[in-house]
Design a protein around this motif. Structure first.
Motif, PDB file in Angstrom:
ATOM      1  N   LYS A   1       1.437   9.744  -4.603  1.00 39.67           N
ATOM      2  CA  LYS A   1       0.954   8.534  -5.265  1.00 39.67           C
ATOM      3  C   LYS A   1       1.798   8.250  -6.503  1.00 39.67           C
ATOM      4  O   LYS A   1       2.066   9.148  -7.288  1.00 39.67           O
ATOM      5  CB  LYS A   1      -0.511   8.679  -5.651  1.00 39.67           C
ATOM      6  CG  LYS A   1      -1.120   7.378  -6.094  1.00 39.67           C
ATOM      7  CD  LYS A   1      -2.624   7.432  -5.951  1.00 39.67           C
ATOM      8  CE  LYS A   1      -3.188   6.091  -6.333  1.00 39.67           C
ATOM      9  NZ  LYS A   1      -4.067   5.516  -5.403  1.00 39.67           N
TER      10      LYS A   1
ATOM     11  N   ASP B   1      -5.154   8.229   6.016  1.00 34.71           N
ATOM     12  CA  ASP B   1      -5.621   7.821   4.692  1.00 34.71           C
ATOM     13  C   ASP B   1      -6.864   6.934   4.745  1.00 34.71           C
ATOM     14  O   ASP B   1      -7.024   6.037   3.928  1.00 34.71           O
ATOM     15  CB  ASP B   1      -4.490   7.141   3.922  1.00 34.71           C
ATOM     16  CG  ASP B   1      -4.659   7.217   2.421  1.00 34.71           C
ATOM     17  OD1 ASP B   1      -5.328   8.142   1.938  1.00 34.71           O
ATOM     18  OD2 ASP B   1      -4.114   6.336   1.729  1.00 34.71           O
TER      19      ASP B   1
ATOM     20  N   ASP C   1       0.840  -1.204   0.000  1.00 34.06           N
ATOM     21  CA  ASP C   1       0.000   0.000   0.000  1.00 34.06           C
ATOM     22  C   ASP C   1       0.870   1.247   0.000  1.00 34.06           C
ATOM     23  O   ASP C   1       0.653   2.149  -0.782  1.00 34.06           O
ATOM     24  CB  ASP C   1      -0.930   0.003   1.212  1.00 34.06           C
ATOM     25  CG  ASP C   1      -1.880   1.178   1.187  1.00 34.06           C
ATOM     26  OD1 ASP C   1      -2.877   1.093   0.438  1.00 34.06           O
ATOM     27  OD2 ASP C   1      -1.619   2.181   1.889  1.00 34.06           O
ATOM     28  N   HIS C   2       1.857   1.280   0.904  1.00 36.35           N
ATOM     29  CA  HIS C   2       2.738   2.438   0.952  1.00 36.35           C
ATOM     30  C   HIS C   2       4.020   2.126   1.715  1.00 36.35           C
ATOM     31  O   HIS C   2       4.104   1.135   2.431  1.00 36.35           O
ATOM     32  CB  HIS C   2       2.039   3.660   1.560  1.00 36.35           C
ATOM     33  CG  HIS C   2       1.708   3.520   3.010  1.00 36.35           C
ATOM     34  ND1 HIS C   2       0.518   2.981   3.465  1.00 36.35           N
ATOM     35  CD2 HIS C   2       2.404   3.853   4.134  1.00 36.35           C
ATOM     36  CE1 HIS C   2       0.493   2.989   4.778  1.00 36.35           C
ATOM     37  NE2 HIS C   2       1.640   3.518   5.218  1.00 36.35           N
TER      38      HIS C   2
ATOM     39  N   TYR D   1      -0.415  14.874  -2.642  1.00 33.23           N
ATOM     40  CA  TYR D   1      -1.847  15.016  -2.908  1.00 33.23           C
ATOM     41  C   TYR D   1      -2.671  15.237  -1.652  1.00 33.23           C
ATOM     42  O   TYR D   1      -3.839  15.619  -1.747  1.00 33.23           O
ATOM     43  CB  TYR D   1      -2.408  13.856  -3.728  1.00 33.23           C
ATOM     44  CG  TYR D   1      -2.518  12.528  -3.017  1.00 33.23           C
ATOM     45  CD1 TYR D   1      -3.666  12.189  -2.297  1.00 33.23           C
ATOM     46  CD2 TYR D   1      -1.495  11.602  -3.084  1.00 33.23           C
ATOM     47  CE1 TYR D   1      -3.781  10.968  -1.657  1.00 33.23           C
ATOM     48  CE2 TYR D   1      -1.605  10.382  -2.457  1.00 33.23           C
ATOM     49  CZ  TYR D   1      -2.743  10.064  -1.750  1.00 33.23           C
ATOM     50  OH  TYR D   1      -2.840   8.851  -1.119  1.00 33.23           O
TER      51      TYR D   1
ATOM     52  N   GLU E   1       4.403   7.726   2.069  1.00 29.03           N
ATOM     53  CA  GLU E   1       3.852   8.499   3.185  1.00 29.03           C
ATOM     54  C   GLU E   1       5.008   9.098   3.974  1.00 29.03           C
ATOM     55  O   GLU E   1       5.860   8.373   4.482  1.00 29.03           O
ATOM     56  CB  GLU E   1       3.028   7.577   4.095  1.00 29.03           C
ATOM     57  CG  GLU E   1       2.503   8.255   5.340  1.00 29.03           C
ATOM     58  CD  GLU E   1       1.878   7.278   6.326  1.00 29.03           C
ATOM     59  OE1 GLU E   1       0.910   7.667   6.991  1.00 29.03           O
ATOM     60  OE2 GLU E   1       2.378   6.128   6.446  1.00 29.03           O
TER      61      GLU E   1
ATOM     62  N   PHE F   1       1.147  12.528   1.650  1.00 28.65           N
ATOM     63  CA  PHE F   1       1.104  11.395   0.729  1.00 28.65           C
ATOM     64  C   PHE F   1       1.427  11.796  -0.704  1.00 28.65           C
ATOM     65  O   PHE F   1       1.008  12.850  -1.177  1.00 28.65           O
ATOM     66  CB  PHE F   1      -0.290  10.762   0.741  1.00 28.65           C
ATOM     67  CG  PHE F   1      -0.563   9.932   1.953  1.00 28.65           C
ATOM     68  CD1 PHE F   1      -0.221   8.587   1.991  1.00 28.65           C
ATOM     69  CD2 PHE F   1      -1.161  10.489   3.060  1.00 28.65           C
ATOM     70  CE1 PHE F   1      -0.471   7.820   3.105  1.00 28.65           C
ATOM     71  CE2 PHE F   1      -1.425   9.732   4.189  1.00 28.65           C
ATOM     72  CZ  PHE F   1      -1.076   8.388   4.209  1.00 28.65           C
TER      73      PHE F   1
ATOM     74  N   GLU G   1      -0.233   2.637  -8.257  1.00 26.00           N
ATOM     75  CA  GLU G   1      -1.065   2.085  -7.178  1.00 26.00           C
ATOM     76  C   GLU G   1      -0.410   2.197  -5.797  1.00 26.00           C
ATOM     77  O   GLU G   1      -1.063   1.969  -4.794  1.00 26.00           O
ATOM     78  CB  GLU G   1      -1.407   0.625  -7.456  1.00 26.00           C
ATOM     79  CG  GLU G   1      -2.267   0.424  -8.684  1.00 26.00           C
ATOM     80  CD  GLU G   1      -3.576   1.184  -8.615  1.00 26.00           C
ATOM     81  OE1 GLU G   1      -4.261   1.133  -7.568  1.00 26.00           O
ATOM     82  OE2 GLU G   1      -3.923   1.855  -9.607  1.00 26.00           O
ATOM     83  N   GLN G   2       0.873   2.501  -5.737  1.00 28.25           N
ATOM     84  CA  GLN G   2       1.565   2.598  -4.453  1.00 28.25           C
ATOM     85  C   GLN G   2       1.675   4.051  -4.016  1.00 28.25           C
ATOM     86  O   GLN G   2       1.579   4.964  -4.816  1.00 28.25           O
ATOM     87  CB  GLN G   2       2.969   1.977  -4.530  1.00 28.25           C
ATOM     88  CG  GLN G   2       2.967   0.474  -4.433  1.00 28.25           C
ATOM     89  CD  GLN G   2       2.433  -0.187  -5.688  1.00 28.25           C
ATOM     90  OE1 GLN G   2       2.850   0.145  -6.778  1.00 28.25           O
ATOM     91  NE2 GLN G   2       1.515  -1.117  -5.529  1.00 28.25           N
ATOM     92  N   LYS G   3       1.899   4.203  -2.715  1.00 24.70           N
ATOM     93  CA  LYS G   3       2.024   5.540  -2.152  1.00 24.70           C
ATOM     94  C   LYS G   3       3.302   5.635  -1.317  1.00 24.70           C
ATOM     95  O   LYS G   3       3.795   4.634  -0.797  1.00 24.70           O
ATOM     96  CB  LYS G   3       0.814   5.860  -1.267  1.00 24.70           C
ATOM     97  CG  LYS G   3      -0.486   5.958  -2.052  1.00 24.70           C
ATOM     98  CD  LYS G   3      -1.655   6.104  -1.140  1.00 24.70           C
ATOM     99  CE  LYS G   3      -2.046   4.718  -0.701  1.00 24.70           C
ATOM    100  NZ  LYS G   3      -3.275   4.565  -0.009  1.00 24.70           N
TER     101      LYS G   3
END
Length: 134
Positions: free
Chosen positions: A46, A109, A5-6, A30, A53, A44, A49-51
């Motif tokens: 982007k 998030d 995810d991140h 963003y 943080e 965050f 699809e990954q982030k």
């Protein structure tokens, strides 16, 4: 586990780090968000699809403040998206991974999150997260 995810990165100066990562990643931040329960402010970015943080302490009692004092700025954790954070938390605990809390909690998030001790994950702080339904 569904996907990464991140990646969480501990920073001392969020404003400066946002500028640097905007340039590095060639994309704007963003959103920023304060997570009062963890005494952090997050930012965050982007990438598909990954982030990424960024995490900055809002208090000297924050785990991020303690982390930076001990290790300096840098990668703090890797987060994996899961279907059901409570089910996955129980599965991982049964497999011998040590959760850092008894129950998931609301993180940044719009996610429910849980962390696992790096001593049981080869030195990596692992977060699992699940989107909170709207």
């Amino acid at each position: 586990m569904k996907q990464v995810d991140h990646i969480g990165i501990a920073v001392s100066d969020l404003s400066s780090a946002i500028d640097h990562f905007s340039s590095l990643l060639n994309t704007p931040c963003y959103k920023t968000e304060e997570v009062e329960s963890q005494k952090v402010t997050t930012a965050f970015f982007k990438l598909k699809e990954q982030k990424i943080e960024l995490l900055a302490a809002t208090s000297n009692e924050s785990t991020i403040a303690n982390y930076i004092e001990r290790y300096g700025e840098g990668i703090h954790h890797i987060a994996f998206e899961v279907e059901d954070v409570e089910v996955e938390m129980k599965r991982l605990a049964a497999e011998g991974f040590s959760p850092l809390q008894e129950k998931p909690f609301k993180g940044a998030d719009n996610k429910m999150v849980a962390f696992f001790h790096p001593k049981t994950t080869h030195g990596v702080l692992v977060e699992i997260c699940q989107e909170i339904p709207s």
